[in-house]
Design a protein around this motif. Structure first.
Motif, PDB file in Angstrom:
ATOM      1  N   GLY A   1       1.093  -1.021   0.345  1.00 22.10           N
ATOM      2  CA  GLY A   1      -0.054   0.210   0.200  1.00 22.10           C
ATOM      3  C   GLY A   1       1.017   1.054  -0.210  1.00 22.10           C
ATOM      4  O   GLY A   1      -0.071   2.486  -0.478  1.00 22.10           O
ATOM      5  N   PRO A   2       1.901   1.494   0.625  1.00 19.70           N
ATOM      6  CA  PRO A   2       3.044   3.048   0.973  1.00 19.70           C
ATOM      7  C   PRO A   2       3.154   3.077  -0.284  1.00 19.70           C
ATOM      8  O   PRO A   2       3.858   4.153  -0.926  1.00 19.70           O
ATOM      9  N   LEU A   3       3.340   1.834  -0.965  1.00 21.05           N
ATOM     10  CA  LEU A   3       4.434   2.292  -2.185  1.00 21.05           C
ATOM     11  C   LEU A   3       3.320   2.054  -3.565  1.00 21.05           C
ATOM     12  O   LEU A   3       3.930   2.327  -4.621  1.00 21.05           O
ATOM     13  N   SER A   4       2.051   2.275  -3.435  1.00 22.53           N
ATOM     14  CA  SER A   4       0.896   2.415  -4.308  1.00 22.53           C
ATOM     15  C   SER A   4       1.060   3.226  -5.347  1.00 22.53           C
ATOM     16  O   SER A   4       0.777   3.209  -6.627  1.00 22.53           O
ATOM     17  N   PHE A   5       1.795   4.048  -5.559  1.00 20.37           N
ATOM     18  CA  PHE A   5       2.138   4.992  -6.615  1.00 20.37           C
ATOM     19  C   PHE A   5       3.204   4.614  -7.360  1.00 20.37           C
ATOM     20  O   PHE A   5       3.280   5.440  -8.619  1.00 20.37           O
ATOM     21  N   VAL A   6       3.935   4.086  -7.099  1.00 24.01           N
ATOM     22  CA  VAL A   6       5.170   2.614  -7.963  1.00 24.01           C
ATOM     23  C   VAL A   6       4.014   2.481  -8.718  1.00 24.01           C
ATOM     24  O   VAL A   6       4.046   2.785 -10.063  1.00 24.01           O
ATOM     25  N   LYS A   7       2.644   2.076  -8.573  1.00 23.26           N
ATOM     26  CA  LYS A   7       1.800   1.054 -10.295  1.00 23.26           C
ATOM     27  C   LYS A   7       1.018   2.609 -10.489  1.00 23.26           C
ATOM     28  O   LYS A   7       0.661   2.409 -11.633  1.00 23.26           O
ATOM     29  N   PHE A   8       0.333   2.954  -9.754  1.00 20.07           N
ATOM     30  CA  PHE A   8      -0.626   3.704 -10.073  1.00 20.07           C
ATOM     31  C   PHE A   8      -0.277   5.657 -10.655  1.00 20.07           C
ATOM     32  O   PHE A   8      -0.537   6.290 -11.423  1.00 20.07           O
ATOM     33  N   SER A   9       1.234   5.964 -10.383  1.00 16.00           N
ATOM     34  CA  SER A   9       0.988   7.148 -10.725  1.00 16.00           C
ATOM     35  C   SER A   9       2.806   7.311 -11.479  1.00 16.00           C
ATOM     36  O   SER A   9       3.338   8.657 -11.150  1.00 16.00           O
ATOM     37  N   LEU A  10       3.355   6.330 -11.429  1.00 29.65           N
ATOM     38  CA  LEU A  10       4.988   6.327 -12.186  1.00 29.65           C
ATOM     39  C   LEU A  10       4.393   6.058 -13.587  1.00 29.65           C
ATOM     40  O   LEU A  10       4.228   4.324 -13.484  1.00 29.65           O
ATOM     41  N   PRO A  11       4.990   6.582 -14.630  1.00 28.13           N
ATOM     42  CA  PRO A  11       4.638   5.623 -16.610  1.00 28.13           C
ATOM     43  C   PRO A  11       5.554   4.489 -16.565  1.00 28.13           C
ATOM     44  O   PRO A  11       6.576   4.454 -16.202  1.00 28.13           O
ATOM     45  N   ASP A  12       5.713   3.837 -17.539  1.00 31.58           N
ATOM     46  CA  ASP A  12       6.355   2.883 -17.756  1.00 31.58           C
ATOM     47  C   ASP A  12       7.860   3.308 -18.088  1.00 31.58           C
ATOM     48  O   ASP A  12       8.939   2.865 -17.973  1.00 31.58           O
ATOM     49  N   GLU A  13       7.892   4.671 -19.031  1.00 31.44           N
ATOM     50  CA  GLU A  13       8.325   5.294 -19.450  1.00 31.44           C
ATOM     51  C   GLU A  13       9.955   5.899 -18.170  1.00 31.44           C
ATOM     52  O   GLU A  13      11.213   5.906 -18.465  1.00 31.44           O
ATOM     53  N   ASN A  14       9.516   6.364 -16.962  1.00 34.02           N
ATOM     54  CA  ASN A  14      10.544   6.696 -15.834  1.00 34.02           C
ATOM     55  C   ASN A  14      10.940   5.285 -15.607  1.00 34.02           C
ATOM     56  O   ASN A  14      11.163   5.460 -14.795  1.00 34.02           O
ATOM     57  N   TRP A  15      10.148   4.227 -15.736  1.00 31.72           N
ATOM     58  CA  TRP A  15      11.056   2.994 -15.032  1.00 31.72           C
ATOM     59  C   TRP A  15      12.243   2.523 -15.150  1.00 31.72           C
ATOM     60  O   TRP A  15      12.486   1.728 -16.134  1.00 31.72           O
ATOM     61  N   HIS A  16      13.662   3.398 -14.947  1.00 29.84           N
ATOM     62  CA  HIS A  16      15.136   2.152 -14.696  1.00 29.84           C
ATOM     63  C   HIS A  16      15.652   3.224 -14.421  1.00 29.84           C
ATOM     64  O   HIS A  16      15.875   4.181 -13.629  1.00 29.84           O
ATOM     65  N   ASP A  17      16.544   2.638 -14.257  1.00 29.14           N
ATOM     66  CA  ASP A  17      18.438   2.460 -13.022  1.00 29.14           C
ATOM     67  C   ASP A  17      18.835   3.765 -13.148  1.00 29.14           C
ATOM     68  O   ASP A  17      18.614   4.587 -13.988  1.00 29.14           O
ATOM     69  N   ARG A  18      20.131   3.533 -12.278  1.00 25.18           N
ATOM     70  CA  ARG A  18      20.729   5.060 -12.962  1.00 25.18           C
ATOM     71  C   ARG A  18      21.985   5.557 -14.144  1.00 25.18           C
ATOM     72  O   ARG A  18      21.909   6.212 -14.242  1.00 25.18           O
ATOM     73  N   ALA A  19      21.779   4.482 -14.041  1.00 25.89           N
ATOM     74  CA  ALA A  19      22.600   3.514 -16.169  1.00 25.89           C
ATOM     75  C   ALA A  19      22.326   5.189 -16.394  1.00 25.89           C
ATOM     76  O   ALA A  19      22.365   5.690 -17.059  1.00 25.89           O
ATOM     77  N   THR A  20      20.772   4.418 -16.888  1.00 25.81           N
ATOM     78  CA  THR A  20      19.731   4.772 -17.964  1.00 25.81           C
ATOM     79  C   THR A  20      19.192   6.322 -17.297  1.00 25.81           C
ATOM     80  O   THR A  20      19.266   6.956 -19.118  1.00 25.81           O
TER      81      THR A  20
END
Length: 295
Positions: A198-217
């Motif tokens: 629940g506390p990390l629900s923002f990862v699912k619901f308000s973070l686009p796939d395009e922004n899901w990448h690590d430090r190198a990217t």
């Protein structure tokens, strides 16, 4: 009970929203400020920078804002654009402590903009603090017109973050700096939708796939936008665990219990009850401060 039903309705409406900008706005309208900031002295919304001995999220929130200002290299007389400013606490602190000349705040949530505008008027800072509705990917400023662009724990929402980098590059003067405090995965191999607490629900619901990448990217995208001197440094060891400890202990805090109604206290306790899952998922996340200069 009525407020719980209203909250549930706001959650359902947010999840049903397809437009990414509207979804983020509605995400930040789910919880009542009366609950979110009960028994607090600030309206910082970031996870905080938790130095040794810090137990207050208000102190930790200010510390993270200070870390970002240091990274951006704020100087007196700078013109700063703060994108996704929340309620603007950091902007007033920067005007006071860093003596920047002017802050322009851009945000998609009317509640946040109205609060910051009202505070600027009340504190006699309307000539130095300008807050307006807008999006990170279409900044309302001329080319090469500002000294610093910052995003304090907000760029993970921008759709996509790479377009924000391009806009920041456009509006910065040569020699200007972009700095972000941001949330990313430690590894590109972690599926975003595997985060389920629940506390990390923002990862699912308000973070686009395009922004899901690590430090190198992250660094590669800054370089591709034209920036030089790119640094993307992790401060995860000073963010997530302090935030988790504070939030999970909040339902037992007498000051919070006195300021919030019983249903809110119970709801927060339930939200944070699965300690092991939350710790496991936080272990999959990084927290970075990124800095880059426009040549």
């Amino acid at each position: 009970m009525l407020e719980n039903l209203r909250t549930l309705g706001r959650v359902i409406r947010t999840l049903a929203t397809k437009d990414p900008v509207t979804r983020v706005r509605r995400f930040y309208e789910i919880q009542s400020p009366d609950v979110e900031f009960a028994a607090r002295t600030s309206r910082y919304m970031n996870v905080g920078y938790w130095e040794e001995g810090v137990t207050s999220i208000d102190v930790a929130g200010q510390a993270l804002a200070d870390k970002l200002a240091d990274a951006a290299g704020f100087k007196p007389d700078d013109t700063v654009v703060d994108v996704g400013f929340g309620y603007g606490d950091q902007d007033f602190a920067w005007l006071r402590d860093r003596r920047v000349a002017k802050v322009h705040g851009i945000n998609v949530t009317p509640r946040h903009v109205e609060h910051a505008q009202d505070r600027a008027r009340r504190e006699g800072l309307a000539d130095r603090a300008d807050f307006q509705l807008g999006t990170a990917t279409a900044l309302p400023f001329p080319d090469a017109s500002v000294d610093r662009v910052v995003a304090l724990e907000s760029a993970f929402h921008f759709h996509p973050r790479s377009a924000f980098f391009a806009e920041a590059f456009r509006v910065l003067r040569p020699g200007g700096t972009l700095a972000t405090a941001d949330i990313i995965p430690l590894s590109n191999d972690t599926p975003r939708m595997s985060i389920s607490s629940g506390p990390l629900s923002f990862v699912k619901f308000s973070l686009p796939d395009e922004n899901w990448h690590d430090r190198a990217t992250y660094g590669e995208q800054l370089t591709a936008a034209g920036f030089a001197g790119v640094e993307v440094n992790s401060i995860a060891d000073r963010t997530w665990e302090g935030w988790r400890r504070f939030q999970s202990a909040r339902p037992s805090d007498p000051a919070f219990r006195a300021a919030a109604d019983g249903s809110a206290v119970k709801g927060m306790a339930n939200h944070w009850r699965d300690t092991e899952l939350i710790k496991k998922e936080l272990g999959l996340l990084d927290y970075v401060i990124a800095v880059a200069q426009k040549p």
